[in-house]
Design a protein around this motif. Structure first.
Motif, PDB file in Angstrom:
ATOM      1  N   ARG A 673     -37.613  53.686  16.910  1.00 25.45           N
ATOM      2  CA  ARG A 673     -36.481  52.769  15.910  1.00 25.45           C
ATOM      3  C   ARG A 673     -35.536  53.860  15.761  1.00 25.45           C
ATOM      4  NH1 ARG A 673     -41.045  50.011  14.419  1.00 25.45           N
ATOM      5  NH2 ARG A 673     -41.228  48.099  15.212  1.00 25.45           N
ATOM      6  N   PRO A 674     -35.320  54.727  16.550  1.00 22.04           N
ATOM      7  CA  PRO A 674     -34.540  56.033  16.378  1.00 22.04           C
ATOM      8  C   PRO A 674     -32.813  55.277  16.428  1.00 22.04           C
ATOM      9  CG  PRO A 674     -34.367  56.261  18.502  1.00 22.04           C
ATOM     10  CD  PRO A 674     -35.204  54.742  18.242  1.00 22.04           C
ATOM     11  N   SER A 675     -32.073  56.150  15.326  1.00 18.50           N
ATOM     12  CA  SER A 675     -30.079  56.334  15.080  1.00 18.50           C
ATOM     13  C   SER A 675     -30.306  57.659  15.451  1.00 18.50           C
ATOM     14  CB  SER A 675     -30.318  55.418  13.806  1.00 18.50           C
ATOM     15  OG  SER A 675     -30.795  55.921  12.965  1.00 18.50           O
ATOM     16  N   LEU A 676     -28.834  57.729  15.707  1.00 20.89           N
ATOM     17  CA  LEU A 676     -28.649  59.090  15.779  1.00 20.89           C
ATOM     18  C   LEU A 676     -27.054  59.561  15.071  1.00 20.89           C
ATOM     19  CD1 LEU A 676     -28.994  61.741  16.833  1.00 20.89           C
ATOM     20  CD2 LEU A 676     -27.893  61.041  18.775  1.00 20.89           C
ATOM     21  N   ARG A 677     -27.018  60.370  14.120  1.00 16.97           N
ATOM     22  CA  ARG A 677     -25.761  60.974  13.936  1.00 16.97           C
ATOM     23  C   ARG A 677     -25.896  62.223  13.235  1.00 16.97           C
ATOM     24  NH1 ARG A 677     -20.785  58.259  11.585  1.00 16.97           N
ATOM     25  NH2 ARG A 677     -19.089  59.300  11.618  1.00 16.97           N
ATOM     26  N   ASN A 678     -24.699  63.115  13.825  1.00 21.66           N
ATOM     27  CA  ASN A 678     -24.725  64.383  11.984  1.00 21.66           C
ATOM     28  C   ASN A 678     -25.597  65.815  13.567  1.00 21.66           C
ATOM     29  OD1 ASN A 678     -21.282  63.772  12.418  1.00 21.66           O
ATOM     30  ND2 ASN A 678     -22.279  63.359   9.892  1.00 21.66           N
ATOM     31  N   GLY A 679     -26.389  65.093  13.411  1.00 22.29           N
ATOM     32  CA  GLY A 679     -27.269  66.042  14.070  1.00 22.29           C
ATOM     33  C   GLY A 679     -28.164  65.934  13.314  1.00 22.29           C
ATOM     34  N   ARG A 680     -28.433  64.139  12.356  1.00 27.73           N
ATOM     35  CA  ARG A 680     -30.019  64.061  12.247  1.00 27.73           C
ATOM     36  C   ARG A 680     -30.117  62.646  13.354  1.00 27.73           C
ATOM     37  NH1 ARG A 680     -26.394  65.334   8.070  1.00 27.73           N
ATOM     38  NH2 ARG A 680     -27.247  67.166   6.608  1.00 27.73           N
ATOM     39  N   ILE A 681     -31.680  62.146  12.716  1.00 25.31           N
ATOM     40  CA  ILE A 681     -32.345  61.433  13.516  1.00 25.31           C
ATOM     41  C   ILE A 681     -32.754  60.624  12.540  1.00 25.31           C
ATOM     42  CG2 ILE A 681     -34.122  60.943  15.460  1.00 25.31           C
ATOM     43  CD1 ILE A 681     -33.359  62.875  16.822  1.00 25.31           C
ATOM     44  N   ALA A 682     -32.377  59.422  12.485  1.00 27.64           N
ATOM     45  CA  ALA A 682     -33.439  58.439  11.582  1.00 27.64           C
ATOM     46  C   ALA A 682     -33.859  57.370  12.568  1.00 27.64           C
ATOM     47  CB  ALA A 682     -32.725  57.996  10.698  1.00 27.64           C
ATOM     48  N   TYR A 683     -36.272  57.631  12.063  1.00 25.25           N
ATOM     49  CA  TYR A 683     -36.529  56.918  12.374  1.00 25.25           C
ATOM     50  C   TYR A 683     -37.586  56.825  11.876  1.00 25.25           C
ATOM     51  CZ  TYR A 683     -39.690  61.232  12.766  1.00 25.25           C
ATOM     52  OH  TYR A 683     -39.883  61.616  12.063  1.00 25.25           O
ATOM     53  N   THR A 684     -38.705  55.296  11.911  1.00 30.69           N
ATOM     54  CA  THR A 684     -39.374  55.098  11.291  1.00 30.69           C
ATOM     55  C   THR A 684     -40.610  55.391  12.103  1.00 30.69           C
ATOM     56  OG1 THR A 684     -40.171  53.482  13.234  1.00 30.69           O
ATOM     57  CG2 THR A 684     -38.653  52.901  11.622  1.00 30.69           C
ATOM     58  N   ASP A 685     -42.236  56.009  11.417  1.00 31.35           N
ATOM     59  CA  ASP A 685     -43.170  56.333  11.546  1.00 31.35           C
ATOM     60  C   ASP A 685     -44.557  55.547  10.861  1.00 31.35           C
ATOM     61  OD1 ASP A 685     -45.607  58.022  11.537  1.00 31.35           O
ATOM     62  OD2 ASP A 685     -45.358  59.874  11.398  1.00 31.35           O
ATOM     63  N   SER A 686     -44.946  55.018  11.958  1.00 32.67           N
ATOM     64  CA  SER A 686     -46.558  54.200  11.418  1.00 32.67           C
ATOM     65  C   SER A 686     -47.347  54.267  11.924  1.00 32.67           C
ATOM     66  CB  SER A 686     -46.405  53.200  12.030  1.00 32.67           C
ATOM     67  OG  SER A 686     -44.757  52.337  12.017  1.00 32.67           O
ATOM     68  N   THR A 697     -40.167  55.733   6.828  1.00 31.68           N
ATOM     69  CA  THR A 697     -39.091  55.586   7.014  1.00 31.68           C
ATOM     70  C   THR A 697     -38.470  57.160   7.195  1.00 31.68           C
ATOM     71  OG1 THR A 697     -37.682  53.568   7.115  1.00 31.68           O
ATOM     72  CG2 THR A 697     -37.075  55.547   7.895  1.00 31.68           C
ATOM     73  N   LYS A 698     -38.124  58.069   8.468  1.00 32.23           N
ATOM     74  CA  LYS A 698     -38.407  59.270   8.056  1.00 32.23           C
ATOM     75  C   LYS A 698     -36.975  60.673   8.726  1.00 32.23           C
ATOM     76  CE  LYS A 698     -43.193  60.392   8.132  1.00 32.23           C
ATOM     77  NZ  LYS A 698     -44.481  61.141   9.129  1.00 32.23           N
ATOM     78  N   LEU A 699     -36.471  61.281   8.313  1.00 33.23           N
ATOM     79  CA  LEU A 699     -34.994  61.825   8.696  1.00 33.23           C
ATOM     80  C   LEU A 699     -35.140  63.116   8.886  1.00 33.23           C
ATOM     81  CD1 LEU A 699     -31.607  61.260   9.064  1.00 33.23           C
ATOM     82  CD2 LEU A 699     -31.980  62.794   6.906  1.00 33.23           C
ATOM     83  N   LEU A 700     -35.038  63.216  10.574  1.00 35.17           N
ATOM     84  CA  LEU A 700     -35.264  65.171  10.814  1.00 35.17           C
ATOM     85  C   LEU A 700     -33.994  65.772  11.351  1.00 35.17           C
ATOM     86  CD1 LEU A 700     -36.994  66.768  12.497  1.00 35.17           C
ATOM     87  CD2 LEU A 700     -36.157  65.483  15.331  1.00 35.17           C
ATOM     88  N   ASP A 701     -33.701  66.370  10.638  1.00 37.35           N
ATOM     89  CA  ASP A 701     -33.024  67.628  10.974  1.00 37.35           C
ATOM     90  C   ASP A 701     -33.224  67.893  12.563  1.00 37.35           C
ATOM     91  OD1 ASP A 701     -30.988  69.831  11.102  1.00 37.35           O
ATOM     92  OD2 ASP A 701     -30.270  68.880   9.044  1.00 37.35           O
ATOM     93  N   ILE A 702     -32.157  68.152  12.669  1.00 41.40           N
ATOM     94  CA  ILE A 702     -32.270  68.487  14.509  1.00 41.40           C
ATOM     95  C   ILE A 702     -32.425  70.116  14.405  1.00 41.40           C
ATOM     96  CG2 ILE A 702     -31.959  68.855  17.103  1.00 41.40           C
ATOM     97  CD1 ILE A 702     -30.933  65.980  17.021  1.00 41.40           C
ATOM     98  N   ALA A 703     -31.155  70.783  13.980  1.00 41.44           N
ATOM     99  CA  ALA A 703     -31.129  71.951  13.893  1.00 41.44           C
ATOM    100  C   ALA A 703     -32.154  72.678  13.170  1.00 41.44           C
ATOM    101  CB  ALA A 703     -29.571  72.057  13.185  1.00 41.44           C
ATOM    102  N   THR A 704     -33.080  72.755  11.969  1.00 40.56           N
ATOM    103  CA  THR A 704     -33.669  72.955  11.732  1.00 40.56           C
ATOM    104  C   THR A 704     -34.952  72.612  11.383  1.00 40.56           C
ATOM    105  OG1 THR A 704     -33.894  71.441   9.561  1.00 40.56           O
ATOM    106  CG2 THR A 704     -31.923  74.035   9.612  1.00 40.56           C
ATOM    107  N   GLY A 705     -35.375  71.477  12.288  1.00 36.74           N
ATOM    108  CA  GLY A 705     -36.307  70.801  12.374  1.00 36.74           C
ATOM    109  C   GLY A 705     -37.423  69.827  10.809  1.00 36.74           C
ATOM    110  N   LYS A 706     -36.385  70.543   9.946  1.00 37.82           N
ATOM    111  CA  LYS A 706     -36.792  69.882   8.904  1.00 37.82           C
ATOM    112  C   LYS A 706     -37.386  67.791   8.617  1.00 37.82           C
ATOM    113  CE  LYS A 706     -36.032  69.045   4.101  1.00 37.82           C
ATOM    114  NZ  LYS A 706     -35.244  69.278   2.676  1.00 37.82           N
ATOM    115  N   VAL A 707     -38.142  67.597   8.350  1.00 40.58           N
ATOM    116  CA  VAL A 707     -38.825  65.862   8.395  1.00 40.58           C
ATOM    117  C   VAL A 707     -38.215  65.391   7.163  1.00 40.58           C
ATOM    118  CG1 VAL A 707     -40.062  64.009   8.536  1.00 40.58           C
ATOM    119  CG2 VAL A 707     -39.300  65.879  10.478  1.00 40.58           C
TER     120      VAL A 707
END
Length: 851
Positions: A673-686, A697-707
């Motif tokens: 269930r991903p969504s994308l905005r400003n280089g960040r991905i929100a998704y679910t992890d089960s 529910t998690k948030l990934l910063d694509i540039a830094t890899g921080k979750v």
């Protein structure tokens, strides 16, 4: 047969195989199955009617569907293995049930078939069965996978239920065992007349068989078979077996009801066995005496009735026909067993007749037509048995005797005297809802049939409807074709003058006339007609919409189109029109990304809206869903059946994508269930972490890899779609176990300020299935929780301000609303089924409370 074949050859109709022959007196009807290079054509059935005159058969008429434009090659490119995988994935997507768990569904390849679209679409037919992972309801889906590119071009449930299936939540394992049909019955023993007490307290006669091996009198009636030795009417004990264990299979261990004496006792009454056995005989007698029909298939077929069916710890409040047998829910303190209603038994058995005559596909208008005919004959059997006047307002009630305490009208599931018309009452829905409206819309057509039974002699009316079903209707007929079939059958049976006008008037009064779909009003602006609805993803961004669609006649594979969300300018063809199915598009207003099916592979493609070459970003054998794009960043979900789904992202120009793995390393853990905005991905992890099942529910910063793990309020029992803006992450969450209600949760990008902008409990809670957001508004695709599926509870779009202070309906259209995409501000684009067809529509501002 030779006369019929000769007549067809003279008309230039070849490649037809005899399907079934029915005879009544001097009349004979042969139904043929059209083939294309030896492959069955779905819905391609042609009927030849003959009369015996002076010892010879003379053709008196023909009708049906014979498709002349078919030229498609019949060599498949997609393997059976891939087709089964795609069919299971398509069913899970239809059920919106791709959460991590053990495999709930299995698929069986059924061979090739040609779908009659344009020059024809060669497809692999797959039957998918098991249980709905979310509701626990039985699944028996027919899925057709394009044999050239692997796309699911048609999918629907083949379980023909009396009422709309209820949503339950499972508590038990799925049993995939069983055989296709009941075991061969033993040779008849001494026939015996016995007795039993029905649920209403009346004592009735039962026709039984003495089974010497069991030393019992068994509910097995051979007396109504053609010669007393065919397959009997038999009633079986399925107590506490769940519906998914029974639909489409025959589990081991079932036994017919037996008794040491011919007088069956209290147990047979309470389970509904007495009612089922007695009623099945009554329905069989009606078909024999009134319509001259020899059993369900016209060739002496008996019927197996299963009573005492449960639904995962709950009594099943329904009944169904699954192609080989009738199954009836157990009943409870509120409801009697569903076999206790003669009209319900008549409906269920008639679904078997429909299946073995016109073969009406159990989806959309053809499914509603089948349901209408089943209701008609179920009520006909009941009214005749009771001696009810056709002028009685209660004559058209279905299921009115099921309740223990409610009045008949309060209890009734449907009423053929409800006066519904196409213009005022037709509910356009997708196939994922009530199989396209097979119950929601059936009384529009059955109401017309019931009016005919009021205006004509009731026996003549019954014979007209039966003749229309057996001699004129074909599998893909809708309301208009059904009308034509009944009028033609009336003419064949000698109805003329005022009586024939009464038949025509009945259909007109219910709005069943050519072009009736054009009379349905909407409050939206149509952007694109007849878009693809089997995958409800459409996209919007930067003032543009994108959606998949075929040509106006639906004869071509799907292509991706784009246009401006305000409706100005011309729409653009984005994908190549190359015979592949191009679906699930998304856009940021500059670039479009979508999914394309090619043979045994699935590809992610991209192209600028301004034009330019199409780029392949990724390909895989598994299903790909929910792509999103912003600038150079693309994210999507891979539907890996054997290992849990994965969210995948990449930058356009990169070769290797990055997979977001779940925290748990277990097999069925997933990210989704991903969504994308400003280089960040929100998704679910089960998945299970240290033995405990977790959903985050998690948030990934694509540039830094921080979750970042986003905070919850309490412990979530189910997570739904996500949406992200420049300030917040939103997601759907089920807070109460086994609840259909979902909260809309919001949190800041830094993980602070978690709050529900829509509650997960109480009267204002929604059953959310979709979510999209702009900087100004959050739009939820939701049903209103209710005990029954009706207009007010269909999928609707609800829009909230981002702080939850404002809530309202986006549109007051009465059809189902699906697949919304935020288009900036309060504007939304979505797929709307109000007109009976899936149209891409928009509104710039919400409609309000819709009264």
């Amino acid at each position: 047969m030779d006369v019929a074949l000769g007549h067809l050859a003279a008309q230039g109709k070849g490649d037809l195989a005899p399907l079934r022959t029915t005879a009544s007196g001097t009349s004979e009807t042969v139904r043929f199955q059209q083939k294309h290079h030896g492959v069955d054509v779905l819905g391609g059935q042609y009927v030849v009617r003959m009369q015996r005159q002076s010892g010879k058969r003379v053709v008196t008429g023909t009708s049906g569907k014979y498709f002349t434009a078919l030229t498609t090659d019949t060599t498949p490119e997609v393997s059976e293995e891939i087709a089964v995988e795609r069919a299971v994935d398509a069913t899970l997507t239809r059920l919106d049930a791709r959460q991590a768990q053990e495999e709930p569904l299995t698929g069986t390849a059924r061979g090739l078939v040609v779908l009659p679209r344009g020059t024809g679409v060669l497809a692999r037919h797959v039957t998918v069965r098991g249980k709905d992972p979310t509701s626990g309801a039985p699944v028996l889906d027919e899925v057709y996978i394009d044999a050239a590119d692997g796309y699911p071009v048609l999918e629907y449930s083949s379980i023909r239920t009396f009422d709309v299936p209820a949503r339950r939540f499972p508590t038990g394992p799925y049993d995939s065992g069983g055989t296709p049909d009941a075991p061969q019955p033993p040779a008849p023993g001494p026939a015996t007349l016995g007795s039993g007490v029905r649920a209403d307290g009346s004592t009735v006669e039962l026709r039984l068989d003495r089974d010497e091996a069991r030393k019992e009198y068994v509910m097995r009636d051979y007396s109504r078979t053609r010669d007393g030795s065919g397959k009997p009417i038999a009633t079986w004990d399925a107590r506490r077996r769940s519906a998914d264990e029974l639909a489409g299979t025959w589990p081991a261990g079932l036994k017919e009801f037996g008794s040491a004496t011919p007088a069956f006792g209290k147990e047979a009454t309470e389970t509904g066995a007495v009612d089922a056995h007695w009623a099945a005989g009554k329905v069989q007698d009606y078909y024999t005496s009134v319509l001259g029909r020899d059993g369900i298939d016209g060739r002496g077929m008996g019927v197996n009735s299963l009573v005492g069916v449960w639904d995962y710890g709950h009594p099943l409040k329904n009944a169904f026909w699954d192609g080989t047998k009738a199954a009836y829910g157990n009943g409870d303190a509120e409801y009697r067993p569903f076999s206790a209603a003669l009209d319900v038994v008549g409906h269920v058995m008639t679904q078997g007749v429909v299946e073995r005559t016109a073969g009406l596909v159990h989806a959309g208008q053809s499914g509603a037509l089948a349901g209408a005919i089943a209701d008609y004959f179920g009520a006909a059997v009941k009214t005749d048995a009771r001696g009810t006047s056709m002028d009685d307002p209660a004559s058209g009630l279905l299921g009115d005797t099921l309740c223990r305490t409610k009045s008949p009208r309060e209890c009734a599931v449907r009423d053929m005297n409800d006066g519904r018309t196409t213009a005022k009452s037709f509910l356009g829905v997708g196939f994922a809802t009530d199989n396209g409206g097979v119950h929601l819309n059936s009384t529009i057509f059955s109401g017309a049939l019931w009016d005919i039974r009021k205006d004509l002699d009731r026996t003549l009316a019954d014979r007209i409807v039966h003749r229309a079903l057996t001699g004129y209707m074909t599998p893909l007929d809708g309301f208009t074709e059904g009308r034509d079939a009944v009028i033609a059958a009336a003419g064949e049976l000698g109805v003329t003058g005022k009586d024939l006008r009464a038949v025509e008037r009945a259909f007109t009064a219910h709005g069943i006339v050519p072009g009736w779909e054009l009379a349905i009003g909407v409050d939206t602006d149509r952007l694109l007609g007849r878009v693809t609805s089997s995958r409800t993803n459409v996209g919007a961004g930067g003032g543009w919409w994108v959606a998949p669609a075929s040509n106006e006649s639906g004869t071509e594979a799907n292509s991706v189109w784009a246009g401006r969300t305000d409706g100005t300018g011309e729409k653009k063809l984005i994908s190549p029109n190359d015979g592949r199915n191009h679906v699930e598009p998304a856009t940021d207003g500059r670039t479009v990304v979508w999914v394309a099916y090619r043979g045994n592979r699935v590809e992610v493609l991209a192209r600028p809206i301004a034009g330019g070459p199409v780029k392949k970003l990724y390909d895989d054998r598994y299903g790909i869903h929910s792509p999103r794009i912003e600038g150079k960043d693309v994210v999507f979900e891979i539907g890996m059946r054997k290992g849990g789904n994965r969210v995948v992202y990449l930058r356009i120009g990169e070769i290797e994508p990055t997979r977001i793995f779940p925290e748990s390393g277990k097999l069925w853990a997933e990210t989704a269930r991903p969504s994308l905005r400003n280089g960040r991905i929100a998704y679910t992890d089960s998945g299970r972490v240290h033995g405990v099942y977790r959903q985050d529910t998690k948030l990934l910063d694509i540039a830094t890899g921080k979750v970042t793990v986003l905070p919850q309020i309490g412990t979530p029992h189910g997570l739904g779609r996500t949406a992200i803006t420049s300030k917040h992450v939103f997601w759907l969450v089920e807070d109460v176990k086994d609840s259909a209600r979902t909260a809309v949760r919001r949190v800041g990008l830094d993980g602070t300020g978690v709050v529900d902008i829509s509650p997960g409990q109480g009267e204002d809670a929604l059953y959310g299935v979709g979510l999209t957001a702009s900087e100004d508004a959050v739009t939820v695709t939701a049903r209103t929780p209710d005990s029954a599926l009706r207009n007010e509870t269909l999928s609707r779009l609800w829009q909230f301000s981002t702080d939850g202070s404002r809530k309202g309906r986006v549109s007051c259209d009465r059809g189902e609303q699906l697949g919304a995409a935020a288009a900036g501000g309060t504007r939304v684009v979505w797929i709307d089924a109000t007109t009976g067809y899936p149209d891409l529509v928009t509104r710039s501002r919400p409609a309000g409370n819709c009264g």
